[in-house]
Design a protein around this motif. Sequence first.
Motif, PDB file in Angstrom:
ATOM      1  N   ILE A  13       0.820  -1.205   0.000  1.00 34.25           N
ATOM      2  CA  ILE A  13       0.000   0.000   0.000  1.00 34.25           C
ATOM      3  C   ILE A  13       0.858   1.261   0.000  1.00 34.25           C
ATOM      4  N   MET A  14       1.893   1.256   0.815  1.00 33.17           N
ATOM      5  CA  MET A  14       2.692   2.456   1.037  1.00 33.17           C
ATOM      6  C   MET A  14       4.165   2.203   0.736  1.00 33.17           C
ATOM      7  N   PRO A  15       4.539   2.160  -0.532  1.00 36.08           N
ATOM      8  CA  PRO A  15       5.941   1.872  -0.859  1.00 36.08           C
ATOM      9  C   PRO A  15       6.914   2.939  -0.374  1.00 36.08           C
ATOM     10  N   HIS A  16       6.423   4.153  -0.101  1.00 37.53           N
ATOM     11  CA  HIS A  16       7.333   5.229   0.318  1.00 37.53           C
ATOM     12  C   HIS A  16       7.830   5.084   1.755  1.00 37.53           C
ATOM     13  N   GLY A  28      11.296   1.581  -2.014  1.00 40.07           N
ATOM     14  CA  GLY A  28       9.920   1.101  -2.114  1.00 40.07           C
ATOM     15  C   GLY A  28       9.386   0.983  -3.527  1.00 40.07           C
ATOM     16  N   GLY A  29       9.824   1.859  -4.417  1.00 33.25           N
ATOM     17  CA  GLY A  29       9.396   1.772  -5.806  1.00 33.25           C
ATOM     18  C   GLY A  29       9.936   0.539  -6.507  1.00 33.25           C
ATOM     19  N   PHE A  30      10.962  -0.064  -5.933  1.00 33.75           N
ATOM     20  CA  PHE A  30      11.598  -1.255  -6.507  1.00 33.75           C
ATOM     21  C   PHE A  30      11.335  -2.494  -5.647  1.00 33.75           C
ATOM     22  N   ALA A  48       9.208  -5.125  -5.404  1.00 31.88           N
ATOM     23  CA  ALA A  48       9.099  -6.464  -6.007  1.00 31.88           C
ATOM     24  C   ALA A  48      10.402  -6.873  -6.690  1.00 31.88           C
ATOM     25  N   ARG A  49      11.042  -5.938  -7.376  1.00 32.04           N
ATOM     26  CA  ARG A  49      12.309  -6.238  -8.063  1.00 32.04           C
ATOM     27  C   ARG A  49      13.380  -6.620  -7.054  1.00 32.04           C
ATOM     28  N   HIS A  50      13.482  -5.874  -5.958  1.00 28.43           N
ATOM     29  CA  HIS A  50      14.516  -6.154  -4.966  1.00 28.43           C
ATOM     30  C   HIS A  50      14.260  -7.465  -4.233  1.00 28.43           C
ATOM     31  N   VAL A  51      12.987  -7.772  -3.923  1.00 24.60           N
ATOM     32  CA  VAL A  51      12.664  -9.067  -3.319  1.00 24.60           C
ATOM     33  C   VAL A  51      13.079 -10.180  -4.271  1.00 24.60           C
ATOM     34  N   PRO A  67      10.262 -10.768 -15.005  1.00 21.75           N
ATOM     35  CA  PRO A  67       9.503  -9.586 -14.597  1.00 21.75           C
ATOM     36  C   PRO A  67       9.138  -9.623 -13.113  1.00 21.75           C
ATOM     37  N   ALA A  68       9.127  -8.447 -12.510  1.00 22.97           N
ATOM     38  CA  ALA A  68       8.714  -8.286 -11.119  1.00 22.97           C
ATOM     39  C   ALA A  68       8.003  -6.951 -11.019  1.00 22.97           C
ATOM     40  N   PHE A  69       6.816  -6.955 -10.412  1.00 26.96           N
ATOM     41  CA  PHE A  69       6.109  -5.684 -10.256  1.00 26.96           C
ATOM     42  C   PHE A  69       5.301  -5.666  -8.975  1.00 26.96           C
ATOM     43  N   SER A  70       5.065  -4.455  -8.479  1.00 32.37           N
ATOM     44  CA  SER A  70       4.280  -4.251  -7.269  1.00 32.37           C
ATOM     45  C   SER A  70       2.892  -3.771  -7.653  1.00 32.37           C
ATOM     46  N   VAL A  71       1.905  -4.141  -6.834  1.00 29.95           N
ATOM     47  CA  VAL A  71       0.528  -3.701  -7.054  1.00 29.95           C
ATOM     48  C   VAL A  71       0.002  -3.047  -5.786  1.00 29.95           C
ATOM     49  N   ASN A  72      -0.930  -2.119  -5.953  1.00 33.58           N
ATOM     50  CA  ASN A  72      -1.547  -1.441  -4.833  1.00 33.58           C
ATOM     51  C   ASN A  72      -3.058  -1.498  -5.010  1.00 33.58           C
ATOM     52  N   ARG A  73      -3.707  -2.215  -4.113  1.00 38.47           N
ATOM     53  CA  ARG A  73      -5.163  -2.244  -4.059  1.00 38.47           C
ATOM     54  C   ARG A  73      -5.572  -2.063  -2.600  1.00 38.47           C
ATOM     55  N   LEU A  74      -4.915  -1.111  -1.963  1.00 38.47           N
ATOM     56  CA  LEU A  74      -5.096  -0.812  -0.550  1.00 38.47           C
ATOM     57  C   LEU A  74      -5.053  -2.088   0.276  1.00 38.47           C
ATOM     58  N   CYS A  75      -6.020  -2.334   1.146  1.00 39.30           N
ATOM     59  CA  CYS A  75      -5.950  -3.494   2.031  1.00 39.30           C
ATOM     60  C   CYS A  75      -5.988  -4.825   1.285  1.00 39.30           C
ATOM     61  N   GLY A  76      -6.367  -4.810   0.041  1.00 35.17           N
ATOM     62  CA  GLY A  76      -6.398  -6.028  -0.760  1.00 35.17           C
ATOM     63  C   GLY A  76      -5.174  -6.214  -1.627  1.00 35.17           C
ATOM     64  N   SER A  77      -4.107  -5.478  -1.374  1.00 37.60           N
ATOM     65  CA  SER A  77      -2.922  -5.521  -2.235  1.00 37.60           C
ATOM     66  C   SER A  77      -2.268  -6.895  -2.286  1.00 37.60           C
ATOM     67  N   GLY A  78      -2.121  -7.553  -1.155  1.00 40.25           N
ATOM     68  CA  GLY A  78      -1.531  -8.888  -1.137  1.00 40.25           C
ATOM     69  C   GLY A  78      -2.388  -9.870  -1.910  1.00 40.25           C
ATOM     70  N   PHE A  79      -3.707  -9.783  -1.712  1.00 41.94           N
ATOM     71  CA  PHE A  79      -4.597 -10.673  -2.457  1.00 41.94           C
ATOM     72  C   PHE A  79      -4.574 -10.350  -3.944  1.00 41.94           C
ATOM     73  N   GLN A  80      -4.463  -9.072  -4.296  1.00 41.73           N
ATOM     74  CA  GLN A  80      -4.383  -8.701  -5.716  1.00 41.73           C
ATOM     75  C   GLN A  80      -3.149  -9.305  -6.362  1.00 41.73           C
ATOM     76  N   SER A  81      -2.066  -9.436  -5.597  1.00 41.22           N
ATOM     77  CA  SER A  81      -0.875 -10.077  -6.167  1.00 41.22           C
ATOM     78  C   SER A  81      -1.170 -11.532  -6.511  1.00 41.22           C
ATOM     79  N   VAL A  82      -1.976 -12.198  -5.700  1.00 44.86           N
ATOM     80  CA  VAL A  82      -2.375 -13.577  -5.979  1.00 44.86           C
ATOM     81  C   VAL A  82      -3.220 -13.627  -7.249  1.00 44.86           C
ATOM     82  N   VAL A  83      -4.153 -12.682  -7.376  1.00 42.82           N
ATOM     83  CA  VAL A  83      -4.993 -12.612  -8.580  1.00 42.82           C
ATOM     84  C   VAL A  83      -4.129 -12.406  -9.819  1.00 42.82           C
ATOM     85  N   ASN A  84      -3.198 -11.451  -9.749  1.00 46.11           N
ATOM     86  CA  ASN A  84      -2.316 -11.196 -10.895  1.00 46.11           C
ATOM     87  C   ASN A  84      -1.444 -12.405 -11.216  1.00 46.11           C
TER      88      ASN A  84
END
Length: 170
Positions: A70-73, A78-80, A82-85, A96-113
């Motif tokens: 939610i808050m990469p800053h 923080g902008g990197f 997913a890449r750094h992990v 490829p590695a990317f981060s997603v933000n769907r507020l409280c559902g961000s972790g679940f959105q990563s599963v969806v993606n």
Amino acid sequence: TTFRLTSSSFSGCFFTGVFIVSARRTAFGTFGGTLKATTGTQLQTIAAQAALKDANLSPDKVDTVVIGTIMPHTQSDGGFLARHVSLHCGIPIERPAFSVNRLCGSGFQSVVNGAQDILTGAAKIVLTGGVESMSLAPFIVRNIRFGTTLGKNYDLEDSLWAGLTDSYCK
């Protein structure tokens, strides 16, 4: 969470689909507690490495990495995130590695993606996750990028509070 597209036979049935083959998490800390100096990248790397180990997957088998936040800053890289992990886990830089933000559902959105990548054939194995380190959310001062004015009082703003409050409907 590590996903794998796989086919298997069980009691004469044939299955093809998206399967969760491992799931791990870090400790859930308290605001300002013992994990207050631990970055989201560090936390997510620990969980990701454990998930890969438990799934008996070599990092070079991972096709894509998707991390929700939610808050990469809250950290300088923080902008990197997913890449750094991905790199800390030993996953090849070409993947490829990317981060997603769907507020409280961000972790679940990563599963969806991750599942979408598998179902569309873009990936066979996807590493997903979600992470925050709210203790590292900085205080900010707005509108001083181009200089300050002598004698003006600048107010600090809590980026955690500001970032988690919907400015449109409060």
